[in-house]
Scaffold this motif. Sequence first.
Motif, mmCIF file in Angstrom:
data_model
loop_
_atom_site.group_PDB
_atom_site.id
_atom_site.type_symbol
_atom_site.label_atom_id
_atom_site.label_comp_id
_atom_site.label_asym_id
_atom_site.label_seq_id
_atom_site.Cartn_x
_atom_site.Cartn_y
_atom_site.Cartn_z
ATOM 1 N N ILE A 1 0.874 -1.182 0.000
ATOM 2 C CA ILE A 1 0.000 0.000 0.000
ATOM 3 C C ILE A 1 0.912 1.234 0.000
ATOM 4 N N ARG A 2 0.711 2.072 -1.010
ATOM 5 C CA ARG A 2 1.536 3.281 -1.103
ATOM 6 C C ARG A 2 0.652 4.512 -0.817
ATOM 7 N N CYS A 3 1.139 5.346 0.084
ATOM 8 C CA CYS A 3 0.426 6.593 0.436
ATOM 9 C C CYS A 3 1.376 7.766 0.230
ATOM 10 N N ARG A 4 0.905 8.717 -0.524
ATOM 11 C CA ARG A 4 1.695 9.934 -0.745
ATOM 12 C C ARG A 4 0.952 11.111 -0.117
ATOM 13 N N VAL A 5 1.648 11.853 0.762
ATOM 14 C CA VAL A 5 1.055 12.993 1.465
ATOM 15 C C VAL A 5 1.617 14.281 0.884
ATOM 16 N N THR A 6 0.743 15.213 0.583
ATOM 17 C CA THR A 6 1.142 16.522 0.055
ATOM 18 C C THR A 6 0.570 17.607 0.950
ATOM 19 N N GLY A 7 1.447 18.522 1.347
ATOM 20 C CA GLY A 7 1.003 19.633 2.205
ATOM 21 C C GLY A 7 1.666 19.585 3.564
ATOM 22 N N GLU A 8 1.337 20.583 4.379
ATOM 23 C CA GLU A 8 1.905 20.680 5.713
ATOM 24 C C GLU A 8 1.151 19.782 6.693
ATOM 25 N N ILE A 9 1.877 19.224 7.631
ATOM 26 C CA ILE A 9 1.265 18.414 8.681
ATOM 27 C C ILE A 9 1.485 19.146 9.994
ATOM 28 N N ASP A 10 0.404 19.614 10.548
ATOM 29 C CA ASP A 10 0.489 20.321 11.824
ATOM 30 C C ASP A 10 -0.675 19.887 12.690
ATOM 31 N N ARG A 11 -0.862 20.545 13.815
ATOM 32 C CA ARG A 11 -1.881 20.120 14.757
ATOM 33 C C ARG A 11 -3.290 20.310 14.230
ATOM 34 N N ASP A 12 -3.426 21.169 13.188
ATOM 35 C CA ASP A 12 -4.758 21.390 12.633
ATOM 36 C C ASP A 12 -5.255 20.191 11.836
ATOM 37 N N ASN A 13 -4.344 19.493 11.171
ATOM 38 C CA ASN A 13 -4.780 18.402 10.292
ATOM 39 C C ASN A 13 -4.179 17.048 10.673
ATOM 40 N N ALA A 14 -3.440 16.996 11.786
ATOM 41 C CA ALA A 14 -2.835 15.722 12.175
ATOM 42 C C ALA A 14 -3.888 14.659 12.456
ATOM 43 N N GLY A 15 -5.005 15.066 13.054
ATOM 44 C CA GLY A 15 -6.060 14.096 13.329
ATOM 45 C C GLY A 15 -6.631 13.512 12.053
ATOM 46 N N TYR A 16 -6.826 14.359 11.060
ATOM 47 C CA TYR A 16 -7.341 13.883 9.775
ATOM 48 C C TYR A 16 -6.377 12.888 9.140
ATOM 49 N N LEU A 17 -5.082 13.188 9.151
ATOM 50 C CA LEU A 17 -4.082 12.289 8.560
ATOM 51 C C LEU A 17 -4.047 10.951 9.304
ATOM 52 N N ARG A 18 -4.125 11.010 10.617
ATOM 53 C CA ARG A 18 -4.104 9.773 11.396
ATOM 54 C C ARG A 18 -5.274 8.875 11.033
ATOM 55 N N ASP A 19 -6.463 9.467 10.931
ATOM 56 C CA ASP A 19 -7.643 8.657 10.592
ATOM 57 C C ASP A 19 -7.524 8.056 9.198
ATOM 58 N N GLU A 20 -7.005 8.845 8.244
ATOM 59 C CA GLU A 20 -6.871 8.336 6.876
ATOM 60 C C GLU A 20 -5.851 7.213 6.799
ATOM 61 N N LEU A 21 -4.749 7.319 7.513
ATOM 62 C CA LEU A 21 -3.722 6.255 7.485
ATOM 63 C C LEU A 21 -4.219 4.997 8.179
ATOM 64 N N MET A 22 -4.975 5.171 9.270
ATOM 65 C CA MET A 22 -5.528 3.991 9.931
ATOM 66 C C MET A 22 -6.493 3.248 8.996
ATOM 67 N N ALA A 23 -7.244 4.001 8.220
ATOM 68 C CA ALA A 23 -8.171 3.374 7.279
ATOM 69 C C ALA A 23 -7.431 2.707 6.125
ATOM 70 N N ALA A 24 -6.228 3.241 5.772
ATOM 71 C CA ALA A 24 -5.473 2.680 4.647
ATOM 72 C C ALA A 24 -4.708 1.423 5.029
ATOM 73 N N LEU A 25 -4.470 1.196 6.312
ATOM 74 C CA LEU A 25 -3.742 -0.007 6.734
ATOM 75 C C LEU A 25 -4.542 -1.253 6.370
ATOM 76 N N PRO A 26 -3.904 -2.237 5.741
ATOM 77 C CA PRO A 26 -4.621 -3.480 5.414
ATOM 78 C C PRO A 26 -4.906 -4.278 6.680
ATOM 79 N N GLY A 27 -5.893 -5.137 6.591
ATOM 80 C CA GLY A 27 -6.233 -5.946 7.748
ATOM 81 C C GLY A 27 -5.159 -6.987 8.035
ATOM 82 N N GLY A 28 -5.173 -7.528 9.248
ATOM 83 C CA GLY A 28 -4.163 -8.498 9.640
ATOM 84 C C GLY A 28 -4.403 -9.860 8.984
#
Length: 371
Positions: free
Chosen positions: A283-310
């Motif tokens: 699974i390849r994820c490319r992030v564009t833009g700044e990562i700060d406290r305003d959008n860190a929660g959004y990025l965390r949720d998106e990456l958790m959803a992108a992780l494949p199941g065990g």
Amino acid sequence: MPGRDQVGPLEDLDLAAFEYAVASAGADDVTQERLRTDFVGLALPFARRLSRRYRGRGESADDLEQVARLGLVKSVDRFDPERGSFTAYAIVTITGEIKRHFRNHSWGVHVPRRMQNLSLEVGAARVALTGELSRRPTAGEIAQRVGIEEAEVLEAQLSGAAYTPGSLNIAADGYDGVEIGDLIGAPDPGLGLVDDRVSVERLILRLPERERRLLGLRFYGNLSQVEIARELGLSQMHVSRLMSRALAWLRQAMLTDAPPAWTALDETDHRLVLATTGQGEVIRCRVTGEIDRDNAGYLRDELMAALPGGGRTARLELDLSAVPLLDAAGIGVLVTLREAARVRDIEVRVTGLQPYAARIAAASGLTDLLG
């Protein structure tokens, strides 16, 4: 009309006024002027006596007599024997002229005519009540005597202080050679900043509209950087960078005769964008833009959803080469991602970190993620 230097009883003056009116009726202009002059001279002692009633009120006796004479002349010119006694008419006219003089010339500060008259009434009532009560009367007692509201009494007393205000040039007690005016007020440090304020305002007008609005929201609207970011649709870090750059330009412009040219900032879209692609078990994820406290929660949720199941071997490759800024909140997202991947037995590789961010990640124990 008999030539007399003065008139005693008021009845004599009324008789002289009647004789003057009869003699001047139908006479030529020269005769009328002579009769008028004689009668005015005859009544001058009467005007003088009226002016003496107002002595001791701050005006010289000579000035008051001159005003009384002016009122006498007006009384003579306007007198009509068919309307009654001359002396009664002259008393009203002369005293009115004297009171008008006090209103227009004696008050140190301009006060409306109504308040001037009310102040005199309140003063007279206070004197009368003081004699009757053998003490200083209250505002309520004065109001009852005059027939007005207590608030009007207080207003009249305050207005009365404007009759003879104290001078700022009077010597101050306890200070040798110092006037009262020298003790009033204090140096205003803000006066020295007037030129700087004017200069800054002119320089702000040279900034682009977005920077002007940003500074206005921060320093006039008193908004935080987070609130400004929400208002302008930017990240907090982008707002911080824009503000720092605008303030640095203003400081430089204030220290130079010619303001430096304003160069446009890199307008790369700093909004966070996450692109995820899958190829087999990778699974390849490319992030564009700044990562700060305003959008860190959004990025965390998106990456958790992108992780494949065990249950099967997989790998997540996170490309951060298009991330110009990664703050502590972003490092926290990487820590969370590593722990979640470990539970699911998924390999995570992070690539493209800026050098400063890579050093922070290594110091945070994320060396095993760095590819």
